[in-house]
Design a protein around this motif. Structure first.
Motif, PDB file in Angstrom:
ATOM      1  N   THR A   1       0.818  -1.207   0.000  1.00 47.13           N
ATOM      2  CA  THR A   1       0.000   0.000   0.000  1.00 47.13           C
ATOM      3  C   THR A   1       0.857   1.264   0.000  1.00 47.13           C
ATOM      4  O   THR A   1       0.448   2.287  -0.575  1.00 47.13           O
ATOM      5  CB  THR A   1      -0.974   0.015   1.190  1.00 47.13           C
ATOM      6  N   THR A   2       2.031   1.207   0.603  1.00 47.12           N
ATOM      7  CA  THR A   2       2.926   2.362   0.570  1.00 47.12           C
ATOM      8  C   THR A   2       3.456   2.592  -0.836  1.00 47.12           C
ATOM      9  O   THR A   2       3.502   3.732  -1.321  1.00 47.12           O
ATOM     10  CB  THR A   2       4.082   2.184   1.565  1.00 47.12           C
ATOM     11  N   ALA A   3       3.846   1.519  -1.515  1.00 52.11           N
ATOM     12  CA  ALA A   3       4.290   1.653  -2.903  1.00 52.11           C
ATOM     13  C   ALA A   3       3.172   2.197  -3.786  1.00 52.11           C
ATOM     14  O   ALA A   3       3.402   3.057  -4.646  1.00 52.11           O
ATOM     15  CB  ALA A   3       4.773   0.303  -3.431  1.00 52.11           C
ATOM     16  N   ASN A   4       1.958   1.721  -3.569  1.00 53.12           N
ATOM     17  CA  ASN A   4       0.822   2.216  -4.343  1.00 53.12           C
ATOM     18  C   ASN A   4       0.570   3.697  -4.073  1.00 53.12           C
ATOM     19  O   ASN A   4       0.261   4.469  -4.988  1.00 53.12           O
ATOM     20  CB  ASN A   4      -0.436   1.414  -4.004  1.00 53.12           C
ATOM     21  N   PHE A   5       0.691   4.084  -2.792  1.00 52.29           N
ATOM     22  CA  PHE A   5       0.504   5.489  -2.445  1.00 52.29           C
ATOM     23  C   PHE A   5       1.482   6.371  -3.205  1.00 52.29           C
ATOM     24  O   PHE A   5       1.084   7.369  -3.833  1.00 52.29           O
ATOM     25  CB  PHE A   5       0.686   5.691  -0.939  1.00 52.29           C
ATOM     26  N   TYR A   6       2.756   6.026  -3.181  1.00 59.38           N
ATOM     27  CA  TYR A   6       3.742   6.877  -3.830  1.00 59.38           C
ATOM     28  C   TYR A   6       3.639   6.831  -5.354  1.00 59.38           C
ATOM     29  O   TYR A   6       4.039   7.782  -6.026  1.00 59.38           O
ATOM     30  CB  TYR A   6       5.147   6.512  -3.362  1.00 59.38           C
ATOM     31  N   ARG A   7       3.091   5.754  -5.891  1.00 56.31           N
ATOM     32  CA  ARG A   7       2.854   5.714  -7.330  1.00 56.31           C
ATOM     33  C   ARG A   7       1.743   6.675  -7.724  1.00 56.31           C
ATOM     34  O   ARG A   7       1.848   7.403  -8.716  1.00 56.31           O
ATOM     35  CB  ARG A   7       2.510   4.288  -7.779  1.00 56.31           C
ATOM     36  N   LEU A   8       0.665   6.672  -6.942  1.00 54.25           N
ATOM     37  CA  LEU A   8      -0.459   7.553  -7.253  1.00 54.25           C
ATOM     38  C   LEU A   8      -0.153   8.993  -6.840  1.00 54.25           C
ATOM     39  O   LEU A   8      -0.336   9.917  -7.629  1.00 54.25           O
ATOM     40  CB  LEU A   8      -1.719   7.059  -6.535  1.00 54.25           C
ATOM     41  N   PHE A   9       0.305   9.178  -5.613  1.00 49.22           N
ATOM     42  CA  PHE A   9       0.617  10.513  -5.103  1.00 49.22           C
ATOM     43  C   PHE A   9       2.100  10.795  -5.362  1.00 49.22           C
ATOM     44  O   PHE A   9       2.896  10.961  -4.425  1.00 49.22           O
ATOM     45  CB  PHE A   9       0.303  10.591  -3.615  1.00 49.22           C
ATOM     46  N   ALA A  10       2.462  10.850  -6.619  1.00 52.99           N
ATOM     47  CA  ALA A  10       3.879  10.927  -6.985  1.00 52.99           C
ATOM     48  C   ALA A  10       4.540  12.188  -6.464  1.00 52.99           C
ATOM     49  O   ALA A  10       5.748  12.201  -6.194  1.00 52.99           O
ATOM     50  CB  ALA A  10       4.009  10.848  -8.504  1.00 52.99           C
ATOM     51  N   LYS A  11       3.777  13.251  -6.307  1.00 56.01           N
ATOM     52  CA  LYS A  11       4.352  14.496  -5.806  1.00 56.01           C
ATOM     53  C   LYS A  11       4.836  14.340  -4.373  1.00 56.01           C
ATOM     54  O   LYS A  11       5.766  15.035  -3.950  1.00 56.01           O
ATOM     55  CB  LYS A  11       3.314  15.610  -5.916  1.00 56.01           C
ATOM     56  N   ALA A  12       4.221  13.431  -3.613  1.00 54.80           N
ATOM     57  CA  ALA A  12       4.675  13.174  -2.251  1.00 54.80           C
ATOM     58  C   ALA A  12       6.080  12.584  -2.250  1.00 54.80           C
ATOM     59  O   ALA A  12       6.902  12.909  -1.385  1.00 54.80           O
ATOM     60  CB  ALA A  12       3.708  12.239  -1.538  1.00 54.80           C
ATOM     61  N   ALA A  13       6.355  11.715  -3.206  1.00 56.62           N
ATOM     62  CA  ALA A  13       7.697  11.135  -3.311  1.00 56.62           C
ATOM     63  C   ALA A  13       8.727  12.216  -3.621  1.00 56.62           C
ATOM     64  O   ALA A  13       9.838  12.215  -3.076  1.00 56.62           O
ATOM     65  CB  ALA A  13       7.726  10.048  -4.382  1.00 56.62           C
ATOM     66  N   VAL A  14       8.367  13.155  -4.483  1.00 60.68           N
ATOM     67  CA  VAL A  14       9.268  14.267  -4.811  1.00 60.68           C
ATOM     68  C   VAL A  14       9.521  15.126  -3.578  1.00 60.68           C
ATOM     69  O   VAL A  14      10.660  15.498  -3.279  1.00 60.68           O
ATOM     70  CB  VAL A  14       8.671  15.117  -5.956  1.00 60.68           C
TER      71      VAL A  14
END
Length: 268
Positions: free
Chosen positions: A245-258
């Motif tokens: 679910t964390t990987a999915n979150f960062y895939r969808l909310f890509a700006k959060a990863a940035v």
């Protein structure tokens, strides 16, 4: 690490004890959370929360309950407000025919404006849908034909058809404490059918506390209980559901990863 992809840290339930709530979340392994906009007029509050706490991101949008209060916020305004580095999504917006706190035609118009903003920014749209499956399916299908956008069906408690079509359209599906309730067999069955790469977990805090806290004020730490039930439903371990679910979150909310990467690079 777990992510609470949807909570409301600006609500009065947390005003006097936010440090305690954030500390409890960290202790439960919930290291990131998204506080969700319900009024564009409250944008300074959401932004301040995210600027003050590394673990918090925020969104910009108008909840369908409040569509009649903010009926004419243009997509351009949503887009401009979304430029902050910690604003990671548009919404929550959508349709709520259970309470009908705003006229349905106004809800629909405001929802389409948010879709336009999501499409233009490339940010995901956080979708609220309650007792509105057919109109939601129609709007999503029409708007997706006009141009792709990313989105999540948050706090999923709708019918199987909406989940199936949402997945077909490329949407993610997020499950809340409802998943843990004894009478939620149908929701668990729907969750089991969602592709693993489209699953998210959330609290919708302060609402919908999962078992064993049902009836109490919900908070981000409790997303771990929803994640544990989701792991059982799809047949993986607690560690695997956290990773998934964390990987999915960062895939969808890509700006959060940035934003996370930039924070790590910033000088001490």
């Amino acid at each position: 690490m777990l992510v609470d992809s949807h909570c409301h840290l600006d609500f009065p339930d947390f005003q006097s004890r936010l440090p305690e709530v954030l500390s409890a979340a960290s202790g439960a392994g919930v290291d990131r959370m998204v506080t969700i906009s319900t009024h564009v007029a409250r944008m300074e509050i959401y932004r301040a929360l995210a600027e003050a706490h590394e673990s918090v991101f925020y969104t910009v949008g108008t909840h369908p309950h409040n569509a009649a209060l903010e009926p004419d916020v243009p997509a351009e305004r949503l887009i401009a407000l979304s430029h902050h580095p910690r604003c990671v999504a548009i919404g929550e917006a959508g349709l709520d025919y259970h309470y009908d706190k705003s006229p349905r035609d106004v809800q629909q118009r405001v929802f389409r404006t948010h879709i336009e903003a999501a499409r233009e920014t490339g940010l995901p749209l956080v979708i609220h849908s309650r007792n509105a499956d057919e109109d939601m399916i129609q709007i999503l299908s029409e708007e997706m034909r006009r141009g792709r956008f990313d989105a999540v069906l948050h706090c999923f408690s709708s019918g199987e058809k909406l989940a199936q079509i949402g997945v077909e359209l490329g949407l993610y599906v997020s499950f809340s404490g409802i998943l843990t309730f004894r009478n939620s067999e149908e929701i668990r069955r729907i969750a089991a059918a969602v592709p693993h790469d489209r699953l998210l977990v959330e609290t919708d805090a302060p609402y919908l506390a999962p078992v064993p806290y049902r009836g109490k004020t919900n908070e981000p730490a409790y997303v771990a209980h929803t994640a544990r039930v989701l792991a059982e439903v799809i047949g993986v371990t607690d560690h695997e559901i956290a990773q998934l679910t964390t990987a999915n979150f960062y895939r969808l909310f890509a700006k959060a990863a940035v934003a996370d990467a930039e924070f790590r690079r910033a000088p001490a």
